[in-house]
Design a protein around this motif. Structure first.
Motif, PDB file in Angstrom:
ATOM      1  N   TYR A   7      -9.341  -1.141   1.617  1.00  0.00           N
ATOM      2  CA  TYR A   7     -10.072  -2.364   1.276  1.00  0.00           C
ATOM      3  C   TYR A   7      -9.346  -3.243   0.268  1.00  0.00           C
ATOM      4  O   TYR A   7      -9.806  -4.325  -0.058  1.00  0.00           O
ATOM      5  CB  TYR A   7     -11.471  -2.014   0.736  1.00  0.00           C
ATOM      6  CG  TYR A   7     -12.380  -1.544   1.827  1.00  0.00           C
ATOM      7  CD1 TYR A   7     -13.009  -2.451   2.662  1.00  0.00           C
ATOM      8  CD2 TYR A   7     -12.585  -0.186   2.045  1.00  0.00           C
ATOM      9  CE1 TYR A   7     -13.835  -2.030   3.683  1.00  0.00           C
ATOM     10  CE2 TYR A   7     -13.415   0.254   3.062  1.00  0.00           C
ATOM     11  CZ  TYR A   7     -14.033  -0.668   3.873  1.00  0.00           C
ATOM     12  OH  TYR A   7     -14.844  -0.251   4.881  1.00  0.00           O
ATOM     13  N   TRP A   8      -8.232  -2.777  -0.227  1.00  0.00           N
ATOM     14  CA  TRP A   8      -7.457  -3.528  -1.218  1.00  0.00           C
ATOM     15  C   TRP A   8      -6.741  -4.682  -0.532  1.00  0.00           C
ATOM     16  O   TRP A   8      -5.974  -4.489   0.396  1.00  0.00           O
ATOM     17  CB  TRP A   8      -6.463  -2.590  -1.885  1.00  0.00           C
ATOM     18  CG  TRP A   8      -5.526  -3.245  -2.846  1.00  0.00           C
ATOM     19  CD1 TRP A   8      -5.838  -4.152  -3.806  1.00  0.00           C
ATOM     20  CD2 TRP A   8      -4.118  -3.046  -2.925  1.00  0.00           C
ATOM     21  NE1 TRP A   8      -4.705  -4.525  -4.482  1.00  0.00           N
ATOM     22  CE2 TRP A   8      -3.638  -3.862  -3.961  1.00  0.00           C
ATOM     23  CE3 TRP A   8      -3.217  -2.261  -2.228  1.00  0.00           C
ATOM     24  CZ2 TRP A   8      -2.300  -3.909  -4.317  1.00  0.00           C
ATOM     25  CZ3 TRP A   8      -1.888  -2.298  -2.586  1.00  0.00           C
ATOM     26  CH2 TRP A   8      -1.446  -3.118  -3.620  1.00  0.00           C
ATOM     27  N   ARG A   9      -6.993  -5.895  -0.997  1.00  0.00           N
ATOM     28  CA  ARG A   9      -6.335  -7.089  -0.437  1.00  0.00           C
ATOM     29  C   ARG A   9      -5.118  -7.426  -1.276  1.00  0.00           C
ATOM     30  O   ARG A   9      -5.206  -7.594  -2.484  1.00  0.00           O
ATOM     31  CB  ARG A   9      -7.287  -8.271  -0.401  1.00  0.00           C
ATOM     32  CG  ARG A   9      -8.407  -8.090   0.620  1.00  0.00           C
ATOM     33  CD  ARG A   9      -9.313  -9.286   0.671  1.00  0.00           C
ATOM     34  NE  ARG A   9      -8.626 -10.523   0.936  1.00  0.00           N
ATOM     35  CZ  ARG A   9      -8.428 -11.043   2.153  1.00  0.00           C
ATOM     36  NH1 ARG A   9      -8.859 -10.403   3.203  1.00  0.00           N
ATOM     37  NH2 ARG A   9      -7.826 -12.190   2.287  1.00  0.00           N
ATOM     38  N   THR A  10      -3.987  -7.549  -0.614  1.00  0.00           N
ATOM     39  CA  THR A  10      -2.762  -7.939  -1.299  1.00  0.00           C
ATOM     40  C   THR A  10      -2.494  -9.417  -1.035  1.00  0.00           C
ATOM     41  O   THR A  10      -3.206 -10.055  -0.265  1.00  0.00           O
ATOM     42  CB  THR A  10      -1.566  -7.108  -0.789  1.00  0.00           C
ATOM     43  OG1 THR A  10      -1.293  -7.467   0.572  1.00  0.00           O
ATOM     44  CG2 THR A  10      -1.842  -5.625  -0.885  1.00  0.00           C
ATOM     45  N   VAL A  36      -9.955   3.384  -0.700  1.00  0.00           N
ATOM     46  CA  VAL A  36      -9.790   2.292  -1.670  1.00  0.00           C
ATOM     47  C   VAL A  36      -8.652   1.382  -1.218  1.00  0.00           C
ATOM     48  O   VAL A  36      -8.785   0.152  -1.216  1.00  0.00           O
ATOM     49  CB  VAL A  36      -9.529   2.850  -3.089  1.00  0.00           C
ATOM     50  CG1 VAL A  36      -9.054   1.761  -4.035  1.00  0.00           C
ATOM     51  CG2 VAL A  36     -10.784   3.521  -3.631  1.00  0.00           C
ATOM     52  N   LEU A  37      -7.531   1.952  -0.819  1.00  0.00           N
ATOM     53  CA  LEU A  37      -6.378   1.148  -0.387  1.00  0.00           C
ATOM     54  C   LEU A  37      -6.664   0.392   0.908  1.00  0.00           C
ATOM     55  O   LEU A  37      -6.109  -0.686   1.130  1.00  0.00           O
ATOM     56  CB  LEU A  37      -5.140   2.032  -0.222  1.00  0.00           C
ATOM     57  CG  LEU A  37      -4.554   2.562  -1.525  1.00  0.00           C
ATOM     58  CD1 LEU A  37      -3.380   3.474  -1.249  1.00  0.00           C
ATOM     59  CD2 LEU A  37      -4.148   1.418  -2.431  1.00  0.00           C
ATOM     60  N   ARG A  58       0.834  -1.204   0.000  1.00  0.00           N
ATOM     61  CA  ARG A  58       0.000   0.000   0.000  1.00  0.00           C
ATOM     62  C   ARG A  58       0.872   1.258   0.000  1.00  0.00           C
ATOM     63  O   ARG A  58       0.568   2.232  -0.672  1.00  0.00           O
ATOM     64  CB  ARG A  58      -0.930  -0.024   1.205  1.00  0.00           C
ATOM     65  CG  ARG A  58      -2.010  -1.069   1.082  1.00  0.00           C
ATOM     66  CD  ARG A  58      -2.855  -1.150   2.354  1.00  0.00           C
ATOM     67  NE  ARG A  58      -3.815  -2.209   2.245  1.00  0.00           N
ATOM     68  CZ  ARG A  58      -3.569  -3.488   2.560  1.00  0.00           C
ATOM     69  NH1 ARG A  58      -2.393  -3.838   3.014  1.00  0.00           N
ATOM     70  NH2 ARG A  58      -4.511  -4.396   2.423  1.00  0.00           N
TER      71      ARG A  58
END
Length: 158
Positions: free
Chosen positions: A151-154, A148-149, A112
């Motif tokens: 909820y972003w799954r890496t 947005v970041l 992120r």
């Protein structure tokens, strides 16, 4: 459960002064278990396993290096051609990354942070977005981009 707990009697005779992380690293010797060992190490680190003194006073890096040296010594020709070798190298990279970041949480935030640095460069005209989704994140206000970041799954979140 305590992921850094070392065995007590009667198990200490069989496992010595090993943590679960040490035992997972030891099993990299077995070719068909390397992916499973990588997944176990990933989960242990995510749960807060310490990288220090995992086997008596050995660090995780030292213990993994010993396993790598042993595998290299018994490998027939090129050790890189061994099945599952990439999982040992991925584990080594992950452990070094966790150590460098200062812990799992900081390590898991790195993707992120990289996106935010890239976004900052794009906003200053020093980088160009390559697809519509990234363009949306770049052009959005800070609050929306951060949301947005969040909820972003890496790959590290799995």
């Amino acid at each position: 459960a305590d992921v850094n707990r070392k065995p007590t009697e009667p198990y200490s005779a069989a496992f010595g002064n090993s943590t679960a992380l040490s035992l997972a690293i030891c099993n990299f010797i077995t070719t068909e278990r390397r992916l499973t060992c990588f997944k176990i190490v990933h989960q242990l680190l995510r749960a807060g396993a310490s990288l220090d003194a995992i086997y008596f006073s050995s660090s995780a890096e030292h213990h993994l290096q010993q396993q790598e040296n042993y595998i290299r010594s018994i490998a027939p020709l090129r050790v890189e051609d061994e099945p599952g070798w990439e999982w040992l190298m991925a584990c080594k990279e992950m452990i070094h990354g966790v150590r460098a970041a200062g812990g799992w949480r900081a390590y898991a935030k790195l993707p992120r942070k990289q996106v935010l640095v890239w976004r900052s460069l794009a906003l200053r005209g020093r980088a160009e977005p390559r697809d519509k989704l990234i363009e949306f994140v770049v052009k959005s206000p800070n609050e929306i981009a951060w949301n947005v970041l969040a909820y972003w799954r890496t790959d590290l979140d799995v």
